[in-house]
Design a protein around this motif. Structure first.
Motif, mmCIF file in Angstrom:
data_model
loop_
_atom_site.group_PDB
_atom_site.id
_atom_site.type_symbol
_atom_site.label_atom_id
_atom_site.label_comp_id
_atom_site.label_asym_id
_atom_site.label_seq_id
_atom_site.Cartn_x
_atom_site.Cartn_y
_atom_site.Cartn_z
ATOM 1 N N ASP A 181 -23.034 31.625 2.357
ATOM 2 C CA ASP A 181 -24.175 32.613 1.900
ATOM 3 C C ASP A 181 -23.981 32.918 0.386
ATOM 4 O O ASP A 181 -25.211 32.984 -0.260
ATOM 5 C CB ASP A 181 -24.143 34.022 2.699
ATOM 6 C CG ASP A 181 -24.414 33.540 4.438
ATOM 7 O OD1 ASP A 181 -24.912 32.673 4.740
ATOM 8 O OD2 ASP A 181 -24.003 34.513 5.071
ATOM 9 N N GLU A 182 -22.800 33.123 -0.109
ATOM 10 C CA GLU A 182 -22.777 33.597 -1.468
ATOM 11 C C GLU A 182 -23.117 32.388 -2.215
ATOM 12 O O GLU A 182 -23.838 32.609 -3.363
ATOM 13 C CB GLU A 182 -21.190 33.893 -1.765
ATOM 14 C CG GLU A 182 -21.227 34.318 -3.464
ATOM 15 C CD GLU A 182 -19.854 34.963 -3.512
ATOM 16 O OE1 GLU A 182 -19.598 35.337 -4.622
ATOM 17 O OE2 GLU A 182 -19.000 34.704 -2.415
ATOM 18 N N THR A 184 -25.124 29.765 -1.373
ATOM 19 C CA THR A 184 -26.506 29.534 -1.331
ATOM 20 C C THR A 184 -27.516 30.536 -2.087
ATOM 21 O O THR A 184 -28.354 30.341 -2.739
ATOM 22 C CB THR A 184 -27.095 29.720 0.114
ATOM 23 O OG1 THR A 184 -26.359 28.847 1.093
ATOM 24 C CG2 THR A 184 -28.650 29.548 0.258
ATOM 25 N N ALA A 185 -26.995 31.942 -2.304
ATOM 26 C CA ALA A 185 -27.796 32.817 -3.098
ATOM 27 C C ALA A 185 -27.720 32.511 -4.593
ATOM 28 O O ALA A 185 -28.723 32.663 -5.178
ATOM 29 C CB ALA A 185 -26.990 34.325 -2.696
ATOM 30 N N ALA A 188 -30.040 29.611 -5.430
ATOM 31 C CA ALA A 188 -31.324 29.923 -5.406
ATOM 32 C C ALA A 188 -31.997 30.205 -6.665
ATOM 33 O O ALA A 188 -32.888 30.219 -7.095
ATOM 34 C CB ALA A 188 -31.616 31.150 -4.688
#
Length: 437
Positions: A181-182, A184-185, A188
């Motif tokens: 998640d880190e 992917t953020a 982005a």
């Protein structure tokens, strides 16, 4: 010598035939590896080489003898190259080759230390896919962000984050998801069109070649399965025909005294016999009389084929010229706006004079301005910076003595990049990627 036992036998007739077909179809995947020191990059490369049958018995036995402890240290398979670099050999990026029946791989092993940013740029500049290793115990580090940003800057179409050493965190799904998640953020914020995150243990081979029973919560493919099946053909620019001329072929024999061909590598687009083309910088137009490949005439040429193009008219064409389509020509300019990675100890400063090598064309240039220096960890733009130091990346304006025929790097990686050369030492001191004006 025969390869050690493993899942792929490249020496069988069927596998050899499949390998030949893959090479003939140019089904080659160029990979750049990146990661912080001790994230397990060498072990992962050793595992891929071992499991794809690219390791011979005597090599494996030597590694077995040199290994300490109860396991075979596959990282030692790449240690020879690191030792060569320590002895002063000037190969900063080590290339390894291996194959499966489905695809051939060229793997650029780039150093992970922060001071070798330039080597990461070198290895990733031609890559189709980048693998960034992350230690599951440490999570994302500054180097992880740095390498992801460089992959984005260099427009590497596919990025794989390999969360390594999952066995040391008891195969924790929570740990994996937090890193995923880190990352992917952060991705982005960058231009990363395809991101895949895989939990692995390079030491034990979990999820490297085959799916592991230790990760029942992971539903994605193994790393090698992803590498074999990732689609890269559509990443190539087949719209903008660009053929930089490397060499003019004029045989002196009586049998071929009328032959005149222009040899080079197709940078992008497709060239076919009978196509109307334009030659730059003259601007003259003609048609393609024929295209000769290494094994004889071919009907069409596309990247990355190396061919010789014959033209209908006897034009004055020489090394550094570019063949394109009349209605789709690159931009001719003497003013370059580019992101530059500086690779020399002496800083890059305004008014500095350098040589530029762009495709097959070489010209002289002067640095007009250093617009800003980029912090690759925070993405902050320092507009007060007046120069670029070793391994710095920044936006630079240059003025050339002769026009170059360029495309934006985001559209065409082949005609949108260049290198900067010190005229006094002939050393490569910088790499540039053109940005839209």
């Amino acid at each position: 010598m025969t390869p050690v036992d493993g899942p792929v036998d490249l020496h069988s007739d069927a596998a050899a035939q499949a390998h030949d077909i893959a090479v003939a179809r140019k089904d080659i995947l160029r990979i750049a590896t990146a990661g912080s020191v001790d994230d397990g990059k060498s072990t992962l490369i050793g595992r891929l080489l071992y499991d794809s049958k690219a390791v011979f018995e005597d090599q494996y036995e030597a590694v077995e003898r040199a290994s300490k402890g109860d396991y075979v240290d596959l990282a030692l398979l790449t240690d020879g190259l690191r030792a060569e670099r320590e002895q002063g050999i000037t190969i900063d990026v080590a290339y390894r080759y291996f194959s499966t029946p489905r695809r051939t791989f060229i793997l650029a092993d780039t150093p992970g230390h922060v001071q070798y940013t330039r080597n990461m740029v070198t290895g990733a500049s031609t890559a189709d896919l980048a693998i960034v290793l992350v230690d599951a115990r440490k999570g994302m580090l500054e180097q992880s962000r740095r390498h992801a940003f460089l992959a984005s800057l260099l427009r590497v179409p596919h990025l794989v984050v390999a969360v390594n050493k999952m066995d040391l965190v008891d195969w924790s799904e929570t740990t994996y998801e937090a890193i995923r998640d880190e990352f992917t953020a952060f991705a982005a914020k960058l231009s990363i069109p395809d991101l895949t995150v895989v939990p692995i243990s390079a030491l034990n081979g979990d999820n490297v070649v085959t799916r592991s029973e230790n990760t029942p919560w992971y539903e994605g493919p193994s790393l090698l399965h992803h590498l074999e099946h990732v689609h890269v053909a559509s990443d190539r620019n087949l719209v903008d025909a660009r053929f930089p001329v490397q060499y003019v072929i004029r045989p002196q024999s009586d049998a071929h005294h009328d032959y005149r061909g222009y040899a080079g590598r197709v940078a992008s687009g497709v060239l076919r016999t009978g196509d109307e083309v334009q030659v730059l910088p003259s601007g003259l137009t003609t048609t393609i009389a024929g295209i000769d490949g290494p094994r004889g005439p071919v009907d069409e040429a596309f990247p990355p084929m190396s061919v010789t193009v014959r033209l209908t008219d006897d034009l004055d064409v020489s090394r550094g010229d570019l063949i394109c389509r009349p209605a789709n020509a690159p931009r001719a300019t003497q003013d370059l706006d580019a992101m530059v990675c500086w690779m020399a100890d002496e800083p890059l400063r305004p008014r500095q004079r350098l040589a530029i090598k762009h495709t097959t064309r070489s010209v002289r240039a002067m640095v007009k301005d250093v617009v800003y220096r980029l912090d690759v960890n925070t993405l902050h733009r320092d507009q007060e910076a007046g120069d670029l130091g070793l391994n710095d990346i920044g936006r630079v304006m240059l003025r050339t003595t002769q026009p170059l025929f360029v495309d934006d790097y985001a559209r065409n990686r082949a005609t949108g990049r260049f290198i900067l050369v010190d005229e006094a030492t002939n050393a490569t001191v910088g790499a540039g990627m053109l940005v839209a004006p």
